[in-house]
Scaffold this active site. Structure first.
Site, short mmCIF file in Angstrom:
data_model
loop_
_atom_site.label_atom_id
_atom_site.label_comp_id
_atom_site.label_asym_id
_atom_site.label_seq_id
_atom_site.Cartn_x
_atom_site.Cartn_y
_atom_site.Cartn_z
CD GLU A 31 23.38 35.72 63.34
OE1 GLU A 31 23.76 36.39 64.32
OE2 GLU A 31 24.05 34.81 62.82
CB VAL A 175 45.35 38.36 58.30
CG1 VAL A 175 44.42 38.97 57.27
CG2 VAL A 175 46.14 37.20 57.71
CG HIS A 311 37.43 31.69 51.04
ND1 HIS A 311 37.83 32.90 51.52
CD2 HIS A 311 38.57 30.97 50.87
CE1 HIS A 311 39.15 32.93 51.65
NE2 HIS A 311 39.62 31.76 51.26
CG HIS A 433 50.71 41.93 25.97
ND1 HIS A 433 51.60 42.08 27.01
CD2 HIS A 433 50.93 42.97 25.11
CE1 HIS A 433 52.35 43.14 26.78
NE2 HIS A 433 51.96 43.71 25.63
#
EC number: 1.8.1.4
Length: 459
Positions: A31, A175, A311, A433
């Site tokens: 990296e 987006v 993802h 609920h």
């Protein structure tokens, strides 16, 4: 001799490295910058940190609705940046520890593939059986006159500002542009969005887009579609945008411009062209095993030009490593969830109505509005709906959510689409609920006009 060298430590690369280590491979991860890639350092996490600031600030602005009074509301952009940086640092350190605990060698530097089986990093040659390219993407530079002017920022650069601009023009209504529009509008900027296509968020179900347009307008965000930017001129202290629309020309003075016009593959210096690796518009071409045309060289994530989501890159990294190890697995591309952190959120998985029509699928639609959901009412967040699309055999094809916590709600729907579940598989699953999740089951019930908490729909 290493078993695998992975170039790029983003969500595709570092996840692939961990999975490879789990399978017993001797792995080196290269990296050149910080671990976590664009997602962690300049994308998903930083923007979601600012999104959380915006969400809290939005709630504070509505305190009167909750019978709470405060004297003054002040937002500190510099402090928000410090918080964002702390979140990023914490997560980067976490990835470093994960890699260390999995005994993965990490080398910092620029990598170049010299030949199949050999990678050069700095002055070091690494021999390896396999190579995975996971170098991601970088912002596109649009061919607009004046784009180099001071105050015209990329989506990377705007994350580093310490003052909120009084006015912000955003070029690109996808987006990235839509998320930043909602964030900076809440921070106090006067936001104007320019989109060249007929609609913002053009990849979404058109009904969701139409409803989102209404909500953006209600928030005070100006959206101009089918708009071409002619130039950006530097004035004394501001920037002037000249644009053309179907209704005529627009001239707008703003304090800052964000260019959010897409991304391109990050392959500079890798040796892709020299090696003869096949590409398509610069993106690396791969087969179902994520293999390139050069034996032993693979590619995953944004650099391949598929769905540019963190993802997806992670899942591709896992599957690519398992295919290298002769483990049969696949990425379920028909069930990839996508989350957009606008206000309110948008989340989607599977087919839109437009895609069902394009594929000549006979389909039906079930809907349930959040305004009819008890939890949404108690939260004071009733904008939006759940929309479910199924075929004539009641198989769930797609689910689209506009509303509070859509990004959390989409997981259940992703399981429906991945497993190609039918309505009869879902109906009878008791949803607690009061929760927002009840809107999901009601929308499924509405496919066959069985929804309980909305009036029967007319034909």
């Amino acid at each position: 001799m290493k078993d695998l060298v992975i170039i790029g430590g983003g969500p595709g690369g570092y996840v692939a490295a961990i999975r490879a280590s789990q399978l017993g491979l001797n792995v080196v991860l290269v990296e050149k910058d910080s671990l976590g890639g664009t997602c962690l350092n300049r994308g998903c996490i930083p923007t979601k940190s600012y999104f959380q600031n915006a969400s809290v600030l939005n709630t504070v602005k509505q305190l009167n609705d909750y019978n709470i009074s405060v004297n003054d509301i002040n937002f500190d952009m510099a402090g928000a940046k410090q918080r964002k940086d702390a979140v990023v640092t914490n997560l980067v350190n976490g990835i470093e520890q994960l890699l260390k605990s999995n005994k993965i060698e990490v080398i910092k530097g620029n990598a170049k593939i010299i030949e199949p089986g050999k990678v050069k990093v700095n002055d070091q040659d690494i021999n390896t059986k396999n190579i995975i390219i996971a170098t991601g993407s970088i912002p596109v530079t649009l061919p607009i006159k004046g784009i180099e002017n001071k105050g015209v920022l990329t989506s990377d650069e705007i994350l580093e500002i310490t003052n909120v601009p009084k006015s912000l023009a955003i070029i690109g209504g996808g987006v990235i542009g839509s998320e930043f529009a909602c964030i900076f509008n809440t921070f106090g900027s006067e936001v104007t969005v320019f989109e060249s296509q007929p609609n913002i968020l053009g990849m979404l179900d058109s009904e969701i887009v139409k409803r989102m347009n209404i909500l953006l307008k209600r928030q005070g965000i100006s959206v101009n579609t089918s708009t071409i930017i002619n130039d950006i001129a530097q004035t004394e202290n501001r920037l002037n945008i000249n644009a053309s629309t179907k209704k005529g020309d627009i001239s707008l003075d703003v304090d800052m411009v964000l260019v959010a016009g897409g991304r391109r593959p990050n392959t500079n210096g890798l040796g892709v062209e020299e090696l003869g690796i096949n590409t398509n518009n610069g993106f690396i071409s791969v087969d179902e095993n994520f293999a390139t045309n050069i034996p032993g060289i693979y590619a995953i994530g944004d650099v391949t030009g598929g769905q540019m989501l963190a993802h997806v890159a992670s899942e591709e990294g896992i599957v690519a490593v398992e295919r290298i190890c002769d483990i049969d697995n696949e990425v379920h591309y028909h069930a990839v969830p996508s989350c957009i952190f606008t206000l309110p959120e948008i989340a989607t998985v599977g087919m839109s109505e437009e895609e069902a029509k394009a594929n000549n699928i006979s389909y039906k639609v079930g809907k349930f509005p959040f305004v009819a959901n008890g939890k949404a009412l108690s939260m004071g967040q009733t904008d939006g709906l759940v929309k479910v699309i199924a075929d004539d055999e009641n198989t769930i094809l797609g689910v689209h959510i506009l509303g509070a916590h859509a990004s959390d709600l989409i997981l259940e729907a992703t399981l429906w689409v991945k497993q190609r579940q039918k309505t009869e598989d879902i109906i009878g699953t008791i949803h607690p609920h009061p929760t927002l999740g009840e809107a999901l089951i009601e929308a499924v019930l509405d496919l066959n006009k069985q929804a309980i908490h909305i009036a029967p729909r007319r034909k």
